[in-house]
Design a protein around this motif. Structure first.
Motif, PDB file in Angstrom:
ATOM      1  N   ALA A 232       0.843  -1.211   0.000  1.00 52.00           N
ATOM      2  CA  ALA A 232       0.000   0.000   0.000  1.00 52.00           C
ATOM      3  C   ALA A 232       0.872   1.254   0.000  1.00 52.00           C
ATOM      4  N   ILE A 233       1.859   1.298  -0.889  1.00 53.87           N
ATOM      5  CA  ILE A 233       2.821   2.397  -0.927  1.00 53.87           C
ATOM      6  C   ILE A 233       2.261   3.605  -1.674  1.00 53.87           C
ATOM      7  N   GLY A 234       1.618   3.353  -2.811  1.00 54.71           N
ATOM      8  CA  GLY A 234       1.128   4.456  -3.621  1.00 54.71           C
ATOM      9  C   GLY A 234      -0.359   4.695  -3.516  1.00 54.71           C
ATOM     10  N   GLY A 544       3.223   9.966   5.132  1.00 60.47           N
ATOM     11  CA  GLY A 544       3.327   8.608   5.659  1.00 60.47           C
ATOM     12  C   GLY A 544       4.456   7.858   4.970  1.00 60.47           C
ATOM     13  N   ASN A 545       5.019   6.923   5.675  1.00 57.80           N
ATOM     14  CA  ASN A 545       6.014   6.070   5.026  1.00 57.80           C
ATOM     15  C   ASN A 545       5.377   4.726   4.699  1.00 57.80           C
ATOM     16  N   GLY A 546       6.007   4.004   3.788  1.00 58.13           N
ATOM     17  CA  GLY A 546       5.450   2.740   3.341  1.00 58.13           C
ATOM     18  C   GLY A 546       6.520   1.673   3.250  1.00 58.13           C
ATOM     19  N   TYR A 547       6.078   0.452   3.069  1.00 56.71           N
ATOM     20  CA  TYR A 547       7.022  -0.650   2.914  1.00 56.71           C
ATOM     21  C   TYR A 547       6.372  -1.747   2.084  1.00 56.71           C
ATOM     22  N   ARG A 548       7.209  -2.595   1.551  1.00 51.91           N
ATOM     23  CA  ARG A 548       6.753  -3.815   0.887  1.00 51.91           C
ATOM     24  C   ARG A 548       7.683  -4.941   1.291  1.00 51.91           C
ATOM     25  N   VAL A 549       7.134  -5.971   1.906  1.00 50.85           N
ATOM     26  CA  VAL A 549       7.936  -7.109   2.317  1.00 50.85           C
ATOM     27  C   VAL A 549       8.335  -7.893   1.075  1.00 50.85           C
TER      28      VAL A 549
END
Length: 788
Positions: A232-234, A544-549
């Motif tokens: 859910a980064i973009g 907000g910051n985001g991540y993808r495992v």
């Protein structure tokens, strides 16, 4: 007993004869979110105010009140999400039997507050939202005669939607200049992602989402990782299914058209046990028997079911199921013609001159299916404390078969990708006062990845199984101050991963010598604020910051190497078990203005996203224990920057005219070239400018819709079978416009409706290519829908 039974029967008969049924419809001449579907109609006896009966209107504003004792009643209505009265009080007389239909018109100048969930994973009105949110309602989807999710999303500002080769084929969403894997897909607020796909997102199944049973689609533009986790980064897309109706309602529809289209859909909804149990069921079958080159057949069957149970006043149970089964015949990838010796720079794409589009491959097919089951329990301990727990199980499967036919050299093979993901979530919503709402919860997720390779001789057969689980803790606080003009929201999420040892076939153990360590935790935060002025102006900001495992494929992917000499065939590593999560930081700010009693809404947004750490594909080689990677694979690398602006206007100049216009400018660049040696750092697949128009005109029961998507040129790679290298081509943008028109015929005193409609797709017959894949020219389809 017989006498007693006869008395009961007689009493029931007398009651049935003496009671009346009141039907009608609530219509609106105000804004698009002031329609009758939000209305609750209430009958109150003029003799005894305690005698009340009420019902909620269906999606078309229709209502029915049964078993009403004869007499005089005041009929009133209010919004289902606020106490706003919708129309002036009216007195009607109810007689036994069927009464004449009542038509009620929404006249209150105060809009019905449409609610959304995607911005905060909790119910908010649009006025309360402090982030960038779009809502595509069921009426808009019907006006456009959409039947696929990707078609509905293509006019969302900041969204770049592509489908390579037509219905059923690979579909992607690039949000705000980012990548395919940076948009999360939800079904009723719960994540949907394919664990077995390369990047672990939902792209592998986007083309299989048809609009079988959907009430609306909510879109969050901007980072959503603190709410919805990985990918859910973009942005976030929430596919929402409809609530059951209080009475029996349904629809049967069929459509046929160009490219061999055949589509059937049926929906039914009802409530039982005095409203304690409700259900919806939708089934659809969509098939293209010809496709673009007359041999591109594809079909898709979707089944959706939702059951709601209210065992007690404060307790609610829900079960939802979504099943998809799809088949598609695939073409070969686009290829170069007369490829230059160097891939440096950009080549202007000219079909038949320097590239050829996807050629027919008669023995290349894909079968894909998924089953998604959701169970939700909510219980209100008091007016201030609400508990909600949910479980979601998703099973996905994709099987690719390819033979020796088709262009170029091809070897026969079968690839099977299987995924399982199980998610359990529990959280509490606490409302300590009228201005504050706190949400805190825990989530457990378990995922399993499977990949099988099958060859005709069996010499290259292999399988891979990989496993991962995670524990997540999250909290969010929403505050309203200054007479609810100031909206503040903040959230934090911490996710901890546990990577299990993978399993391989006996002849395929490329990672057996690797000592695994748990992936580092992912910490994300989210903050937003909005202030509404009395002039109808709203200012908002979101960071907000985001991540993808890393996906299990990126960690443990392998391939069969037949070019190892001397010695036996080998299995080479593509993945890296030590990959770290991708990390991003995003910011957007905007202004919204309401004009002319909310008949016009203007919006302007600036966005900026920085990809801090990403996962790419490179030529890094290594040997770790028995693991050999001599040809490169997945590795951690630096990302890039995407920034731009989104402008939109939603206007209703008359009560029967709706117009939506948007313009998006995007500037997206990568630190590391996506095609090595090209010298190109601009993000591939992203046009810098995109323009959309959606206009609907209604005249009585007739309507016409026009929607247009136009972009400028963009860059995309093509792999060359001549040089075994990739080249960057510049493709011209598309100018696709669709026109839909229809008429609704009332039947049997409005108890039934027959809707006849037709659509001309690509009405200007614009010839363009999506990343080198052909797109359909002008085609037409017609449909018929019976509602009851």
């Amino acid at each position: 007993m017989k006498v007693f039974g006869f008395i009961l029967f007689l009493a029931a008969s007398v009651f049935a004869q003496s009671s009346g049924t009141v039907t009608g419809r609530v219509i609106s001449n105000l804004t698009d979110d002031s329609d009758g579907s939000h209305a609750i109609v209430v009958l109150t006896s003029t003799k005894d105010p305690k005698d009340r009966i009420s019902t909620k209107c269906d999606a078309n504003g229709n209502f029915s009140l049964e078993n009403v004792p004869p007499g005089d009643y005041r009929i009133t209505g209010e919004s289902d999400v606020s106490a706003v009265p919708l129309f002036g009080e009216k007195v009607i007389r109810v007689a036994s039997g069927q009464n004449p239909p009542v038509e009620l018109t929404v006249t209150n100048s105060v809009r019905i507050r449409e609610t959304v969930n995607v911005a905060a994973d909790a119910t908010q009105t649009l006025e309360q939202v402090s982030k960038t949110v779009d809502v595509i309602g069921g009426q808009e989807m019907r006006d456009r005669a959409d039947f696929a999710l990707v078609d509905t999303l293509r006019t969302v500002p900041g969204f770049r939607v592509q489908q390579l080769g037509g219905f059923g084929r690979t579909a992607t969403i690039k949000t705000r200049g980012l990548r395919n894997q940076d948009t999360a897909i939800l079904i009723d607020g719960i994540r949907f992602r394919d664990v077995s796909s390369i990047t672990g997102d939902a792209s592998a199944f986007l083309g299989d989402f048809t609009l079988t049973s959907v009430s609306k689609i909510e879109v969050l533009r901007g980072s959503g990782s603190s709410l919805y986790g990985t990918n859910a980064i973009g942005g976030v897309v929430d596919f929402q299914t409809p609530q059951p109706t209080e009475e029996l309602h349904g629809q049967v529809s069929a459509a046929t058209g160009g490219l061999g289209l055949k589509r059937f859909r049926a929906n039914v909804s009802d409530s039982l046990a005095k409203g304690k149990i409700g259900f919806t069921l939708g089934v659809s079958r969509t098939a293209y028997t010809e496709g673009i080159d007359k041999d591109d057949d594809a079909d898709n069957t979707n089944i959706q079911n939702r059951i709601e149970f209210h065992p007690a006043r404060n307790t609610h149970l829900s079960a939802r199921f979504f099943v998809s089964n799809a088949f598609v015949r695939l073409n070969a990838d686009p290829d170069t013609l007369n490829a230059p010796p160097s891939n440096f720079g950009v080549t202007i794409a000219q079909h038949g001159v320097n590239f050829i589009s996807d050629a027919d491959d008669p023995d290349s097919t894909q079968k894909s299916k998924f089953f998604n089951g959701q169970f939700v329990l909510s219980h209100a301990f008091s007016s201030k404390i609400l508990f909600e727990g949910s479980y979601s199980g998703l099973i996905t499967s994709r099987k690719n078969d390819n033979g020796t036919l088709g262009p170029g050299f091809q070897s026969a093979s079968t690839s099977i990708f299987d995924g399982n993901i199980h998610t359990a979530n529990a959280h509490i919503n606490w409302v300590p006062n009228a201005f504050n709402q706190v949400t805190a919860g825990y989530e457990f997720e378990y995922e399993k990845f499977g990949n099988d390779g099958i060859t005709p001789t069996g010499a290259g057969d292999f399988f891979t199984r990989a496993f991962q689980s995670s524990h997540t803790f999250y909290i969010q606080d929403m505050v309203q101050l200054f007479d609810r003009r100031l909206q503040l929201a903040g959230g934090f999420r911490a996710q901890f991963f546990d990577l299990k040892s993978p399993e391989f076939s006996l002849t395929n153990a490329p990672y057996s010598g690797v000592v695994l360590s748990g992936p580092p935790p992912a910490y994300t935060f989210d903050g937003s604020a909005a202030y509404s002025f009395s002039t109808g102006t709203k200012l908002r900001a979101h960071v907000g910051n985001g991540y993808r495992v890393p996906s299990l494929y990126e960690r443990f992917g392998t391939f069969f190497n037949t070019f190892t000499f001397p010695g036996p065939n080998r299995f080479e590593a593509l993945g890296d078990p030590m990959l770290e999560p991708e990390k991003t930081i995003a910011f957007d700010t905007g202004i919204e203005q309401s004009l002319f009693d909310d008949r016009a809404r203007l919006s302007a947004t600036y966005f900026y996203t920085k990809l801090l750490d990403t996962i790419g594909f490179g030529s890094t080689v290594w040997d770790i224990g028995t693991t050999t990677r001599r040809f490169g694979g997945y590795l951690n690398t630096k990302g890039g920057i995407a920034r731009g602006a989104e402008l939109s206007a939603k206007v209703r100049p008359t009560s029967t005219t709706d117009i939506f216009v948007s313009y998006t400018y995007t500037n997206s660049d990568q630190i590391v070239q996506q095609v090595a040696g090209s010298g190109v750092t601009r993000t591939l697949g992203i046009p810098s400018q995109q323009f959309t128009v959606v206009a609907t005109q209604r005249v009585g029961r007739f309507w016409a819709n026009f929607d247009l998507l136009a972009t400028n040129g963009y860059l995309a790679p093509i792999f060359s079978s001549e040089t075994f290298n990739s080249y960057v081509f510049r493709f011209r943008g598309n100018r696709r416009a669709d026109v839909t028109a229809g008429y609704t015929f009332p039947l049997r005193k409005d108890r039934f409706e027959l809707r006849l409609y037709g659509t001309i797709e690509n009405v200007f017959d614009h010839n363009y290519y999506e990343n080198g894949f052909r797109t359909p020219g002008r085609s037409a389809r017609v449909g018929l829908a019976l509602s009851f």
